[in-house]
Each structure stands twice: as structure tokens, then as C-alpha cells.
Design an enzyme around this catalytic site. Structure first.
Site, PDB file in Angstrom:
ATOM      1  N   PHE A 133       0.868  -1.171   0.000  1.00 17.97           N
ATOM      2  CA  PHE A 133       0.000   0.000   0.000  1.00 17.97           C
ATOM      3  C   PHE A 133       0.913   1.232   0.000  1.00 17.97           C
ATOM      4  O   PHE A 133       1.806   1.341   0.855  1.00 17.97           O
ATOM      5  CB  PHE A 133      -0.882  -0.035   1.240  1.00 17.97           C
ATOM      6  CG  PHE A 133      -2.006   0.966   1.222  1.00 17.97           C
ATOM      7  CD1 PHE A 133      -3.240   0.639   0.689  1.00 17.97           C
ATOM      8  CD2 PHE A 133      -1.819   2.233   1.757  1.00 17.97           C
ATOM      9  CE1 PHE A 133      -4.268   1.569   0.686  1.00 17.97           C
ATOM     10  CE2 PHE A 133      -2.846   3.164   1.741  1.00 17.97           C
ATOM     11  CZ  PHE A 133      -4.076   2.828   1.211  1.00 17.97           C
ATOM     12  N   ASP A 205       2.363  -4.882   8.730  1.00 14.55           N
ATOM     13  CA  ASP A 205       1.169  -4.059   8.574  1.00 14.55           C
ATOM     14  C   ASP A 205      -0.016  -5.006   8.435  1.00 14.55           C
ATOM     15  O   ASP A 205      -0.055  -5.837   7.518  1.00 14.55           O
ATOM     16  CB  ASP A 205       1.326  -3.157   7.338  1.00 14.55           C
ATOM     17  CG  ASP A 205       0.160  -2.188   7.196  1.00 14.55           C
ATOM     18  OD1 ASP A 205      -0.975  -2.557   7.597  1.00 14.55           O
ATOM     19  OD2 ASP A 205       0.359  -1.082   6.665  1.00 14.55           O
ATOM     20  N   TYR A 230     -10.602   0.663  10.923  1.00 11.40           N
ATOM     21  CA  TYR A 230     -11.841   1.043  10.227  1.00 11.40           C
ATOM     22  C   TYR A 230     -12.185   0.101   9.079  1.00 11.40           C
ATOM     23  O   TYR A 230     -13.178   0.273   8.411  1.00 11.40           O
ATOM     24  CB  TYR A 230     -11.774   2.490   9.716  1.00 11.40           C
ATOM     25  CG  TYR A 230     -10.558   2.830   8.873  1.00 11.40           C
ATOM     26  CD1 TYR A 230     -10.498   2.465   7.538  1.00 11.40           C
ATOM     27  CD2 TYR A 230      -9.480   3.509   9.420  1.00 11.40           C
ATOM     28  CE1 TYR A 230      -9.384   2.778   6.770  1.00 11.40           C
ATOM     29  CE2 TYR A 230      -8.361   3.824   8.668  1.00 11.40           C
ATOM     30  CZ  TYR A 230      -8.322   3.454   7.338  1.00 11.40           C
ATOM     31  OH  TYR A 230      -7.211   3.761   6.591  1.00 11.40           O
TER      32      TYR A 230
HETATM   33  C1  LIG Z   1      -5.682   0.985   4.483  1.00 12.61           C
HETATM   34  C2  LIG Z   1      -4.207   0.896   4.622  1.00 12.61           C
HETATM   35  C3  LIG Z   1      -3.470   1.948   5.175  1.00 12.61           C
HETATM   36  C4  LIG Z   1      -4.172   3.205   5.576  1.00 12.61           C
HETATM   37  O1  LIG Z   1      -3.364   4.087   6.281  1.00 12.61           O
HETATM   38  P1  LIG Z   1      -4.025   5.334   7.039  1.00 12.61           P
HETATM   39  O2  LIG Z   1      -2.877   6.045   7.595  1.00 12.61           O
HETATM   40  O3  LIG Z   1      -4.964   4.763   8.062  1.00 12.61           O
HETATM   41  O4  LIG Z   1      -4.779   6.130   6.031  1.00 12.61           O
HETATM   42  C5  LIG Z   1      -2.110   1.784   5.344  1.00 12.61           C
HETATM   43  N1  LIG Z   1      -1.492   0.652   4.962  1.00 12.61           N
HETATM   44  C6  LIG Z   1      -2.170  -0.386   4.414  1.00 12.61           C
HETATM   45  C7  LIG Z   1      -1.457  -1.631   4.035  1.00 12.61           C
HETATM   46  C8  LIG Z   1      -3.545  -0.283   4.213  1.00 12.61           C
HETATM   47  O5  LIG Z   1      -4.225  -1.290   3.663  1.00 12.61           O
END
Ligand SMILES: *Cc1c(COP(=O)(O)O)cnc(C)c1O
Length: 420
Positions: A133, A205, A230
Site C-alpha cells: 500500500f 502491517d 476502520y
Molecule cells: C488501508 C491501509 C493503510 C491506511 O493508512 P491510514 O494512515 O490509516 O490512512 C495503510 N497501509 C495499508 C497496508 C492499508 O491497507
């Protein structure tokens, strides 16, 4: 896993026999839609509204500032963190619910790099994956630039395996257990062992796995973990994320965002920073109490669920989705990018279509809400707590109609909003 559900009637029967079916009642979902986006924003737990009203009207409205003590606001991130640690099979570690995943990646990375500077001062490589991500990679880039100590980011991809990428120059590895786009899953135990064998620390993660697949951080001997609440934990839009740290690192882990909430005695108003013992040192500033309180409602539901039963249903539903697409949708317009092998996938299924964006828009207009990710990826989140077998049948049927009638070609399905 071969499914025997070849008719809608068989799906309805499978729903009637489903031990997890009653969880559907705990969520508020609009009539007439099938929600396949719980991997992006989980559904609203019915009890969250009442909890929000209580924290707003009574705790904030009536008890006012006394609530930091009397309603336990001060301990909320730690108390909820302990529940998360339990859910993640990491009870021996320290965990707090706080900030966003992006920020927690930065904090975990900072702490891990500092530990490694003592152990292996010459190591300068941070390993992640090209398919990660993007925010995870952006946070690494930011850290590298900020530190200005010659660190570099090395990415696992089609031409560089994890085995090749993680070497004796590697300080820290940052991987996402379930890939946000393809749904492919790393083997946490194996990759953690590989990182340790090479002398690296590993940050997991868990954004697309917390609440979706069984996780055993202690058993895997993970070093750090972060993730959001979330998605599959149904914590609400922008609800606080978490950071988990293995017990063996807690007392020496110093995170870079050393704010007063991580201080040993924040109300002494001392001039210099001294971290408090335990999980609290991963906090930075004043916490979003309303969001924490409502998020706990979704987390409590997740803690009631037997994780093996959840995993079995998740795999049965994702397998069914794949089988129905392949058996009922003619032609080869859709290409599966999620692993067929059950143990290699998380809880969503993705297909590529050349006009994926418009196809998804047309599908949403039919009440089947999935989402779209570049390039051309139709993503269907399968949340076993509020989806059943007949929902999967109906979703694939709607997809079949969108493709057969080519209704995705309509002009209204070509326009993009700010969030896809
Ligand atoms: C959804 C997601 C995020 C989101 O990060 P935010 O800081 O909460 O916006 C980060 N890393 C991964 C792998 C995700 O799937």
C-alpha cells in the site's frame, strides 16, 4: 476448497446453516444493497450509535474534564490496545490504539531503526515490497530523507524475491500481511523467521488482516505490528489505528514522535522527554476519545467471534465468489488476480477488467458496493460477519448482468470522484 453451491437455493440453505449468521443483526446496513467494501470502510455496528451518544452527552456534555479520570479517558488507548493485542495473538506485547496507520508505520520504523543502530550500526537497507500500500512506502521515504543517514529502500517485486532482498545489510523489513489490491497473503511466521535469520527486524502491517484472518504475533515472534481499525474491525471512518511492539523490545524502543502522552509523568510538565514504561510510550498527543470509544464497539464484536470459524466462512465465501464468476460469467473479460490457493489469500477477491472503473460504477448503481483500485482492479471485500452465501450469489449475478448488457458503457459511469 470445492464449493457445492451451484444454485441460489443452495446458497440460501448454506446461510440457514451458518453459525456466524446471527452477527449480521449486530450491524446496520441499508436495505437493498450488498456491501462488499468492508475491507475499506467496515459497516456500522448498531451499538456504536448508543456508545457515541453516551460519550458525547454524558461523558463530554455532563462530566466534562473530569472524564479524563472518572470515565477513564486517559487509559482508553491502552485499555483498547490490550484488547487489540489479544485479538492479534500478541498478548505478551505492548499495544496502543492511536493515530493513523501511516503515522504508526513511521513510529515503528523509527523505533526499529534505532534498535538496529545499536545492534548492527552498519546496516542501511529497509526492505519492503513494490506492491505494498503506497502510504507505507511513502512513510519509509519520508523517514529516509528525514534521517539523512544513507538509508535506502529496497523493494521485493517480480524480479527480486524476499529471500534475495533481505540480506545481511538489511536493518528493517516492512511487509503487509494481506495485499490491499490482490488479496495475496504472506506467511507471517516464515517471513518473520527469514528476517530474523538475516539479523533484521520486521514490522507487519495488518490493515487488511486484522479482523479478517487469524493472526498470532507472539507465536510468529514478530517485532512490531501496525494496522487500522476502520476496515474489518468496523471501527468507523478514520478510527484510530494501532501499534504493537514485542515485549522484548518495549523497554528499549524509542519512537520518534516523543510527545507528552508518551512521557513518564506528563503532568509534571518537565522540560525534557523521558518515555513512560510500557505501551503508553507509543502515544504522542491527546487522543481522539469519541473515535476511540465508538471503535471499541466494533472491536468487541470481533473479540466475540471464533477466528477459525471466521476464517473458514471467509474462505468459503471468497472461493464461492471465484467459482461463480468463472462458471456463470461468459468470456474472458475478467482476470482473477487473487490466489486460488486458499492459504495464500486474505478476505477479498480481485479481478482485473480493462474498463474496471466503469464496471464498478455500474455495479454500484445496481446496489452491489465493491471498489476500484488502479490499474483496472475490481475489488470485492468479503466480511463474513455481515455477508452470506446468497449475497455472494446475488453480487456475481449483478456483475454478470452489468457485463452482459454492457451497461457500464453509459456516460454516467465514466466520471470519477475524489475517492474511488
Ligand atoms: C488501508 C491501509 C493503510 C491506511 O493508512 P491510514 O494512515 O490509516 O490512512 C495503510 N497501509 C495499508 C497496508 C492499508 O491497507
Amino acid at each position: 476448497m470445492v464449493s457445492t453451491l451451484t444454485t441460489r437455493e443452495a446458497c440460501v440453505q448454506a446461510d440457514a446453516a451458518d453459525a456466524l449468521a446471527s452477527f449480521r443483526e449486530r450491524f446496520s446496513l441499508p436495505q437493498g444493497i450488498i456491501y462488499l467494501d468492508g475491507n475499506s470502510l467496515g459497516a456500522l455496528p448498531k451499538a456504536a450509535g448508543e456508545r457515541a451518544r453516551d460519550v458525547i452527552d454524558r461523558e463530554w456534555g455532563t462530566d466534562l474534564i473530569a472524564s479524563w479520570n472518572t470515565n477513564d479517558w486517559f487509559d482508553l488507548p491502552v485499555r483498547i490496545g490490550a484488547k487489540l493485542a489479544k485479538l492479534l495473538g500478541g498478548e505478551t506485547g505492548a499495544c496502543v490504539a492511536t493515530d493513523t496507520t501511516s503515522i504508526n508505520v513511521f513510529k515503528a520504523l523509527g523505533a526499529a531503526l534505532e534498535i538496529q543502530r545499536e545492534r548492527h550500526p552498519e546496516r542501511r537497507v529497509i526492505v519492503s515490497e513494490r506492491e505494498n500500500f503506497p502510504t507505507d512506502l511513502y512513510m519509509v521515504e519520508g523517514m529516509i530523507e528525514f534521517l539523512d543517514r544513507g538509508y535506502e529502500l529496497r523493494l521485493i517485486d517480480d524480479s527480486l524475491t524476499a529471500e534475495q532482498a533481505i540480506g545481511d545489510d538489511t536493518a528493517v523489513v516492512l511487509l503487509t500481511q494481506v495485499n490491499y489490491r490482490s488479496g495475496r497473503q504472506w506467511n507471517v511466521n516464515e517471513l518473520t523467521a527469514l528476517a530474523h535469520e538475516r539479523g533484521a527486524l520486521i514490522i507487519w502491517d495488518l490493515c487488511h488482516s486484522a479482523g479478517a484472518v487469524p493472526i498470532a504475533l507472539d507465536e510468529a515472534r514478530a517485532d512490531f505490528a501496525v494496522g487500522c481499525t476502520y476496515k474489518y474491525l468496523n471501527g468507523g471512518p478514520g478510527s484510530p489505528a494501532f501499534i504493537w511492539v514485542a515485549e522484548r523490545h518495549v523497554s528499549r524502543a524509542r519512537q520518534p514522535l516523543s510527545g507528552w502522552w508518551g512521557h513518564k509523568s506528563p503532568f509534571e510538565m518537565a522540560v525534557s522527554f523521558e518515555p513512560v514504561d510500557g505501551a503508553r510510550r507509543f502515544l504522542t498527543g491527546t487522543q481522539p476519545i469519541i473515535s476511540l470509544a465508538t471503535m471499541e464497539v466494533g472491536l468487541d464484536i470481533a473479540l466475540e467471534v471464533d477466528e477459525q470459524a471466521l476464517r473458514e466462512k471467509s474462505l468459503a465465501l471468497t472461493s464461492l465468489f471465484i467459482e461463480l464468476v468463472e462458471s456463470r460469467i461468459a468470456g474472458d473479460a475478467l482476470t482473477l488476480i487473487t490466489p486460488r490457493e486458499a492459504s495464500e489469500r486474505g478476505s477479498h477477491v480481485s479481478f482485473v477488467h480493462a474498463e474496471g472503473f466503469s464496471v464498478m460504477k455500474a455495479l454500484i448503481a445496481r446496489g452491489v458496493i465493491g471498489d476500484y483500485r488502479e490499474p483496472g482492479v475490481l475489488r470485492f471485500g468479503v466480511t463474513p460477519l455481515y455477508l452470506g452465501y446468497a449475497d455472494i450469489w446475488d453480487a456475481v449475478e449483478a456483475l454478470r448482468l452489468v457485463l452482459e448488457t454492457e451497461e457500464w458503457k453509459a456516460p454516467e459511469f465514466q466520471v470519477r470522484g475524489a475517492v474511488t
